[in-house]
Design a protein around this motif. Structure first.
Motif, PDB file in Angstrom:
ATOM      1  N   VAL A 146       2.387 -73.544  28.071  1.00 31.65           N
ATOM      2  CA  VAL A 146       2.174 -72.097  28.205  1.00 31.65           C
ATOM      3  C   VAL A 146       2.858 -71.363  27.060  1.00 31.65           C
ATOM      4  N   ARG A 147       4.079 -71.784  26.739  1.00 29.38           N
ATOM      5  CA  ARG A 147       4.822 -71.134  25.649  1.00 29.38           C
ATOM      6  C   ARG A 147       4.068 -71.262  24.331  1.00 29.38           C
ATOM      7  N   ASN A 148       3.601 -72.455  24.004  1.00 32.80           N
ATOM      8  CA  ASN A 148       2.886 -72.638  22.747  1.00 32.80           C
ATOM      9  C   ASN A 148       1.578 -71.855  22.732  1.00 32.80           C
ATOM     10  N   THR A 149       0.904 -71.802  23.867  1.00 34.09           N
ATOM     11  CA  THR A 149      -0.339 -71.034  23.944  1.00 34.09           C
ATOM     12  C   THR A 149      -0.076 -69.556  23.693  1.00 34.09           C
ATOM     13  N   MET A 150       1.020 -69.043  24.233  1.00 37.62           N
ATOM     14  CA  MET A 150       1.370 -67.639  24.019  1.00 37.62           C
ATOM     15  C   MET A 150       1.569 -67.339  22.530  1.00 37.62           C
ATOM     16  N   TYR A 151       2.202 -68.280  21.830  1.00 38.52           N
ATOM     17  CA  TYR A 151       2.376 -68.094  20.384  1.00 38.52           C
ATOM     18  C   TYR A 151       1.041 -68.241  19.653  1.00 38.52           C
ATOM     19  N   ASP A 152       0.230 -69.206  20.061  1.00 39.28           N
ATOM     20  CA  ASP A 152      -1.064 -69.422  19.413  1.00 39.28           C
ATOM     21  C   ASP A 152      -1.972 -68.203  19.546  1.00 39.28           C
ATOM     22  N   LEU A 153      -1.891 -67.525  20.698  1.00 37.78           N
ATOM     23  CA  LEU A 153      -2.746 -66.371  20.950  1.00 37.78           C
ATOM     24  C   LEU A 153      -2.151 -65.070  20.407  1.00 37.78           C
ATOM     25  N   GLY A 154      -0.923 -65.133  19.912  1.00 34.92           N
ATOM     26  CA  GLY A 154      -0.293 -63.929  19.377  1.00 34.92           C
ATOM     27  C   GLY A 154       0.360 -63.064  20.428  1.00 34.92           C
ATOM     28  N   ILE A 155       0.420 -63.536  21.672  1.00 39.14           N
ATOM     29  CA  ILE A 155       1.085 -62.770  22.730  1.00 39.14           C
ATOM     30  C   ILE A 155       2.586 -62.756  22.488  1.00 39.14           C
ATOM     31  N   PHE A 156       3.129 -63.921  22.124  1.00 42.28           N
ATOM     32  CA  PHE A 156       4.500 -63.977  21.627  1.00 42.28           C
ATOM     33  C   PHE A 156       4.441 -63.841  20.110  1.00 42.28           C
ATOM     34  N   LYS A 157       5.332 -63.038  19.552  1.00 43.18           N
ATOM     35  CA  LYS A 157       5.284 -62.732  18.125  1.00 43.18           C
ATOM     36  C   LYS A 157       5.921 -63.835  17.288  1.00 43.18           C
ATOM     37  N   SER A 158       5.215 -64.234  16.230  1.00 45.02           N
ATOM     38  CA  SER A 158       5.759 -65.116  15.202  1.00 45.02           C
ATOM     39  C   SER A 158       5.894 -64.306  13.918  1.00 45.02           C
ATOM     40  N   THR A 159       7.091 -64.275  13.360  1.00 45.09           N
ATOM     41  CA  THR A 159       7.349 -63.504  12.145  1.00 45.09           C
ATOM     42  C   THR A 159       6.980 -64.320  10.910  1.00 45.09           C
ATOM     43  N   THR A 160       6.197 -63.713  10.043  1.00 49.05           N
ATOM     44  CA  THR A 160       5.843 -64.359   8.777  1.00 49.05           C
ATOM     45  C   THR A 160       6.674 -63.723   7.655  1.00 49.05           C
ATOM     46  N   PHE A 161       6.846 -64.476   6.586  1.00 51.11           N
ATOM     47  CA  PHE A 161       7.667 -64.034   5.466  1.00 51.11           C
ATOM     48  C   PHE A 161       6.862 -64.128   4.174  1.00 51.11           C
ATOM     49  N   ARG A 162       7.153 -63.243   3.248  1.00 52.58           N
ATOM     50  CA  ARG A 162       6.501 -63.299   1.942  1.00 52.58           C
ATOM     51  C   ARG A 162       7.083 -64.432   1.105  1.00 52.58           C
ATOM     52  N   THR A 163       8.338 -64.757   1.350  1.00 53.27           N
ATOM     53  CA  THR A 163       8.983 -65.873   0.659  1.00 53.27           C
ATOM     54  C   THR A 163       8.506 -67.186   1.266  1.00 53.27           C
ATOM     55  N   PRO A 164       8.174 -68.177   0.447  1.00 53.59           N
ATOM     56  CA  PRO A 164       7.747 -69.471   0.993  1.00 53.59           C
ATOM     57  C   PRO A 164       8.825 -70.099   1.880  1.00 53.59           C
ATOM     58  N   ILE A 165       8.416 -70.537   3.053  1.00 47.41           N
ATOM     59  CA  ILE A 165       9.331 -71.190   3.992  1.00 47.41           C
ATOM     60  C   ILE A 165       8.768 -72.555   4.366  1.00 47.41           C
ATOM     61  N   ILE A 166       9.587 -73.580   4.193  1.00 45.22           N
ATOM     62  CA  ILE A 166       9.208 -74.946   4.554  1.00 45.22           C
ATOM     63  C   ILE A 166      10.041 -75.362   5.759  1.00 45.22           C
ATOM     64  N   CYS A 167       9.370 -75.689   6.840  1.00 43.16           N
ATOM     65  CA  CYS A 167      10.038 -76.132   8.057  1.00 43.16           C
ATOM     66  C   CYS A 167      10.061 -77.658   8.105  1.00 43.16           C
ATOM     67  N   VAL A 168      11.223 -78.230   8.410  1.00 44.57           N
ATOM     68  CA  VAL A 168      11.347 -79.660   8.657  1.00 44.57           C
ATOM     69  C   VAL A 168      11.722 -79.833  10.123  1.00 44.57           C
ATOM     70  N   GLY A 169      10.888 -80.545  10.870  1.00 42.23           N
ATOM     71  CA  GLY A 169      11.156 -80.700  12.290  1.00 42.23           C
ATOM     72  C   GLY A 169      10.564 -81.972  12.833  1.00 42.23           C
ATOM     73  N   ASN A 170      10.555 -82.060  14.145  1.00 41.04           N
ATOM     74  CA  ASN A 170       9.928 -83.198  14.810  1.00 41.04           C
ATOM     75  C   ASN A 170       9.549 -82.796  16.227  1.00 41.04           C
ATOM     76  N   LEU A 171       8.933 -83.708  16.940  1.00 41.51           N
ATOM     77  CA  LEU A 171       8.561 -83.441  18.324  1.00 41.51           C
ATOM     78  C   LEU A 171       9.573 -84.009  19.299  1.00 41.51           C
ATOM     79  N   SER A 172      10.396 -84.928  18.858  1.00 43.56           N
ATOM     80  CA  SER A 172      11.270 -85.642  19.780  1.00 43.56           C
ATOM     81  C   SER A 172      12.718 -85.213  19.638  1.00 43.56           C
TER      82      SER A 172
END
Length: 341
Positions: A19-45
């Motif tokens: 549900v949380r991810n769907t809210m972000y995917d639909l734009g209901i929860f806000k994701s902030t974008t930046f003009r500066t390039p941002i590289i995320c390093v992460g994982n699922l586990s």
């Protein structure tokens, strides 16, 4: 399945994270974008999948071309809020991973911490006039929308064979991998066949825009103490007390076995905050060893252990680096992203 008896609880976890991810995917929860390039390093586990060495690699590489910053949560520190790592910092102030980066690279790039990623990113980009920012362990921090995402997965425990918490170790469903631009299979054996690579790629099933890369751990040829450097092939002369406070010490244990069989391993949890009682126990175990002995630890644990007077002169660390298969192609993809954005 790792803990099959907990599977019913994983169903509830799936619903909440879905549900949380769907809210972000639909734009209901806000994701902030930046003009500066941002590289995320992460994982699922949860646990170690090689994020820290990859962050180190990216920051070192990008800093040769751009004014670069790294932003992490500062996990394990005793402070809160935003801070930039400097010569006055210690692991209690900024966390062990930020301190590890600073100990190795000093001011070659900016290293900041903030548990609130959006205001932290805004501040470090503005204050330090950054050209690019690397976000450490931020795949689930969807309040920031990175321009580029590298997802790490352990060769020995890939996400496509794992299950959601608490039955498995996934923090979100396998579908989260679709947000990644690059999926990096980490901690691969030195001799990795093309057949094995193709098997992993077939299980990952990358989309048209995704790339799959493979990497391994490269250990330094020396271990380093406060004032001494020992070649790794000299380790066989010593009784070794190995201290680890990382999620997965198995690669280090296996590598050390190539050089010495006289090893006593004291294993602590990831980001363990060593107490005086821990140190007394470590010293007691050290005293039980033979005439020629040393304490060996990871680079991350070293920034904590060296703060204790009992250990400062007898503890050594073993630096590691990430070795990327098709390194030139990987580097070019990263540079292309930053240049275009």
């Amino acid at each position: 399945m790792k803990r099959w008896y907990l599977y019913p609880f994983s169903l509830g976890y799936r619903m909440v994270t879905g549900v949380r991810n769907t809210m972000y995917d639909l734009g209901i929860f806000k994701s902030t974008t930046f003009r500066t390039p941002i590289i995320c390093v992460g994982n699922l586990s949860v646990g170690g999948s090689g994020k820290s060495p990859m962050v180190m690699y990216l920051a070192q590489f990008l800093s040769k071309h751009y004014r670069t910053g790294v932003l992490s949560r500062g996990y394990g520190r005793l402070t809160k809020g935003y801070a930039v790592t400097n010569y006055e910092s210690n692991y209690k102030m900024v966390g062990d991973e930020a301190m590890q980066l600073f100990e190795r690279f000093k001011n070659r790039f900016v290293i900041a911490v903030s548990e609130e990623r959006v205001p932290g990113a805004k501040k470090v980009i503005s204050d330090m006039d950054l050209d690019v920012l690397v976000l450490d362990d931020a795949m689930q921090h969807r309040a920031i929308k990175p321009g580029f995402t590298i997802m790490m997965t352990d060769f020995n425990d890939p996400y496509f064979k794992d299950h959601l918490l608490p039955a498995g170790d996934l923090r979100e469903s396998r579908a989260g991998s679709k947000r990644a631009d690059i999926i990096m299979v980490s901690k691969c054996p030195d001799e990795l066949t093309e057949e094995t690579k193709q098997y992993y790629i077939s299980r990952i099933r990358p989309s048209g825009r995704q790339k799959v890369f493979f990497s391994s751990i490269g250990y330094d040829e020396n271990v380093y103490g406060k004032e001494k450097i020992l070649p790794d092939n000299n380790l066989n002369y010593y009784d070794i007390l190995l201290i680890t406070g990382i999620a997965n010490p198995k690669p280090l244990v296996s590598h050390l076995a190539k050089f010495s069989q006289r090893v006593k391993h004291l294993k602590f949890r990831d980001h363990h905050n060593f107490t005086e009682a821990d140190i007394k126990n470590i010293v007691a175990e050290y005293k039980k060893l033979g005439e020629y002995k040393l304490i060996l630890t990871t680079e991350k644990d070293y920034v904590r252990l060296k703060t204790f007077d009992y250990l400062r002169d007898i503890v050594y660390y073993w630096p590691i680096n990430v070795i990327i298969d098709k390194k030139e192609e990987f580097n070019q993809i990263i540079l292309d992203y930053v240049r275009k954005n």
